[in-house]
Motif scaffolding. Structure first.
Motif, PDB file in Angstrom:
ATOM      1  N   ILE A  59       0.846  -1.192   0.000  1.00  0.00           N
ATOM      2  CA  ILE A  59       0.000   0.000   0.000  1.00  0.00           C
ATOM      3  C   ILE A  59       0.886   1.249   0.000  1.00  0.00           C
ATOM      4  O   ILE A  59       1.625   1.506   0.946  1.00  0.00           O
ATOM      5  N   LEU A  60       0.792   2.014  -1.099  1.00  0.00           N
ATOM      6  CA  LEU A  60       1.547   3.270  -1.212  1.00  0.00           C
ATOM      7  C   LEU A  60       0.748   4.457  -0.693  1.00  0.00           C
ATOM      8  O   LEU A  60       1.276   5.341  -0.026  1.00  0.00           O
ATOM      9  N   ARG A  61      -0.549   4.498  -1.047  1.00  0.00           N
ATOM     10  CA  ARG A  61      -1.426   5.599  -0.627  1.00  0.00           C
ATOM     11  C   ARG A  61      -2.806   5.034  -0.340  1.00  0.00           C
ATOM     12  O   ARG A  61      -3.197   3.999  -0.887  1.00  0.00           O
ATOM     13  N   LYS A  62      -3.554   5.737   0.502  1.00  0.00           N
ATOM     14  CA  LYS A  62      -4.929   5.343   0.780  1.00  0.00           C
ATOM     15  C   LYS A  62      -5.770   6.594   0.945  1.00  0.00           C
ATOM     16  O   LYS A  62      -5.335   7.582   1.552  1.00  0.00           O
ATOM     17  N   ALA A  63      -6.955   6.574   0.357  1.00  0.00           N
ATOM     18  CA  ALA A  63      -7.872   7.706   0.455  1.00  0.00           C
ATOM     19  C   ALA A  63      -9.202   7.185   0.987  1.00  0.00           C
ATOM     20  O   ALA A  63      -9.814   6.295   0.381  1.00  0.00           O
ATOM     21  N   PHE A  64      -9.632   7.718   2.121  1.00  0.00           N
ATOM     22  CA  PHE A  64     -10.868   7.277   2.751  1.00  0.00           C
ATOM     23  C   PHE A  64     -12.056   7.896   2.025  1.00  0.00           C
ATOM     24  O   PHE A  64     -12.126   9.106   1.838  1.00  0.00           O
ATOM     25  N   ARG A  65     -13.007   7.048   1.579  1.00  0.00           N
ATOM     26  CA  ARG A  65     -14.182   7.525   0.845  1.00  0.00           C
ATOM     27  C   ARG A  65     -15.487   7.184   1.565  1.00  0.00           C
ATOM     28  O   ARG A  65     -16.530   7.091   0.933  1.00  0.00           O
ATOM     29  N   GLY A  66     -15.415   6.966   2.877  1.00  0.00           N
ATOM     30  CA  GLY A  66     -16.615   6.615   3.623  1.00  0.00           C
ATOM     31  C   GLY A  66     -16.825   5.113   3.641  1.00  0.00           C
ATOM     32  O   GLY A  66     -16.344   4.411   4.522  1.00  0.00           O
ATOM     33  N   SER A  67     -17.530   4.609   2.645  1.00  0.00           N
ATOM     34  CA  SER A  67     -17.815   3.170   2.607  1.00  0.00           C
ATOM     35  C   SER A  67     -16.626   2.357   2.111  1.00  0.00           C
ATOM     36  O   SER A  67     -16.614   1.134   2.228  1.00  0.00           O
ATOM     37  N   GLU A  68     -15.620   3.045   1.561  1.00  0.00           N
ATOM     38  CA  GLU A  68     -14.478   2.317   1.002  1.00  0.00           C
ATOM     39  C   GLU A  68     -13.211   3.160   1.074  1.00  0.00           C
ATOM     40  O   GLU A  68     -13.255   4.380   1.278  1.00  0.00           O
ATOM     41  N   PHE A  69     -12.084   2.483   0.907  1.00  0.00           N
ATOM     42  CA  PHE A  69     -10.801   3.134   0.672  1.00  0.00           C
ATOM     43  C   PHE A  69     -10.469   3.009  -0.811  1.00  0.00           C
ATOM     44  O   PHE A  69     -10.792   2.007  -1.444  1.00  0.00           O
ATOM     45  N   LEU A  70      -9.787   4.024  -1.338  1.00  0.00           N
ATOM     46  CA  LEU A  70      -9.146   3.893  -2.634  1.00  0.00           C
ATOM     47  C   LEU A  70      -7.664   3.695  -2.348  1.00  0.00           C
ATOM     48  O   LEU A  70      -6.971   4.621  -1.921  1.00  0.00           O
ATOM     49  N   TYR A  71      -7.198   2.454  -2.544  1.00  0.00           N
ATOM     50  CA  TYR A  71      -5.797   2.124  -2.302  1.00  0.00           C
ATOM     51  C   TYR A  71      -4.993   2.256  -3.598  1.00  0.00           C
ATOM     52  O   TYR A  71      -5.436   1.830  -4.663  1.00  0.00           O
TER      53      TYR A  71
END
Length: 354
Positions: free
Chosen positions: A301-313
């Motif tokens: 995992i290089l980056r993670k963005a929290f989107r509520g119901s999911e992460f964008l990894y």
């Protein structure tokens, strides 16, 4: 086609490259088209050419089968019966909503004018704001008054130039759905410019992706996402990356070899002969990658963005290539952690290797 552009060119003096470069597209009566692309791609210039505010140097522009623009014909904007909704709404601050909407109806008798004002304000869901001034209305209400004013004279075509850009993100998408409903109810043909993909998906029957004056694809949202015509469209629409691949064929079975393993049993796949030695790049969307602890392929995992119901990894494979994945948010892994992933792809989109 109700609106038909054929090889349209708009060239500004002193510029080496056309602002609009050979664009062709069509809209049926009652359809909503959307132009999307990065800043400076030519989408607003194209809209202005349709409105009659810019002359064209080549190609033809037909509206209801009438040629309104070509290299030797230019119907003035005021004679095209086209309505426009602007980015800043352009409402008159000294006039209430009713008089703003009535502004383009001077040709009607007072009783007819008042009836039409009431009709379009009811259509946009603002039947109770006749006497309120723009500063007394919310941004969304101001936008609807601007829409009502543009619809009031019953234009043949409605043009909207980034009409939601001054609104907050949540309101934009909701208003886009509402405006689509209003336009469909009115049976209005419309062409809409935006830089926001969610707006485009929410409002458009047809969406055009522009870059450097050229129209790369004119299609519905599903096709743009799953069957992009060019590498630019594939990169611009949605979340996705390209990874190296090689296509081989064994009997009737076509296999795409990637660092994520072999992709086979796809509904659609080019044959190896489409590329030298079958070597190509394959597009992988974030929804093509599944987090699976039992999978043999590991990624960091290089980056993670929290989107509520999911992460964008954003994930790095052992080859150094990166992919993206939508992962349910209860899978909250740390940066630098290695997780199992696998590809779940039912059709393959490939491009020449870069």
């Amino acid at each position: 086609m109700f609106l038909n552009l054929s090889h349209l060119v708009v060239q500004y003096a002193g510029r080496s490259r056309p602002a609009v470069d050979g664009v062709s597209l069509g809209l049926l009566a009652g359809e909503i088209g959307v132009l999307i692309g990065p800043s400076g791609c030519g989408k607003t210039t194209l809209l202005r050419a349709v409105a009659g505010l810019e002359r064209v140097q080549a190609g033809t522009l037909l509206l209801a089968q009438e040629t309104v623009s070509s290299s030797h014909r230019h119907v003035p904007a005021e004679e095209r019966r086209i309505g426009m909704v602007f980015q800043d709404y352009a409402l008159f601050p000294h006039l209430d909503a009713g008089h703003n909407v009535a502004f383009g109806l001077a040709h009607l008798k007072p009783a007819q004018r008042q009836q039409r004002v009431s009709e379009v304000l009811d259509l946009v869901g603002l039947g109770n704001v006749h006497k309120r001034y723009p500063h007394e209305l919310s941004g969304g209400q101001q936008q609807r008054v601007a829409l009502a004013r543009a619809l009031a004279p019953k234009p043949r075509l409605l043009l909207l130039d980034e009409p939601f850009s001054n609104l907050d993100v949540d309101l934009r998408e909701r208003l886009a759905h509402e405006v689509r409903g209003i336009l469909k109810l009115a049976g209005t043909t419309a062409l809409f410019v935006t830089h926001d993909q969610l707006e485009a998906f929410a409002i458009g029957d047809r969406i055009g992706v522009m870059h450097e004056g050229r129209l790369h694809q004119w299609d519905d949202a599903y096709a743009l996402y799953h069957r992009p015509a060019t590498r630019f469209v594939a990169d611009f629409i949605g979340h996705g990356v390209f990874i190296h691949a090689q296509i081989t064929q064994h009997g009737d079975n076509v296999v795409v070899h990637t660092a994520l393993g072999d992709l086979n049993d796809m509904l659609e796949c080019p044959l190896p002969g489409a590329y030298p030695d079958g070597v190509c790049d394959v597009l992988l969307r974030a929804d093509d990658i599944v987090h699976d602890d039992a999978a043999p392929v590991r990624a960091q995992i290089l980056r993670k963005a929290f989107r509520g119901s999911e992460f964008l990894y954003t994930l790095q494979l052992q080859t150094g290539e990166t992919v993206m994945a939508h992962v349910p948010s209860h899978h909250d892994h740390a940066l630098g952690e290695w997780i199992g992933i696998r590809a779940e792809v039912d059709h393959v989109v490939t491009f020449p290797r870069e």
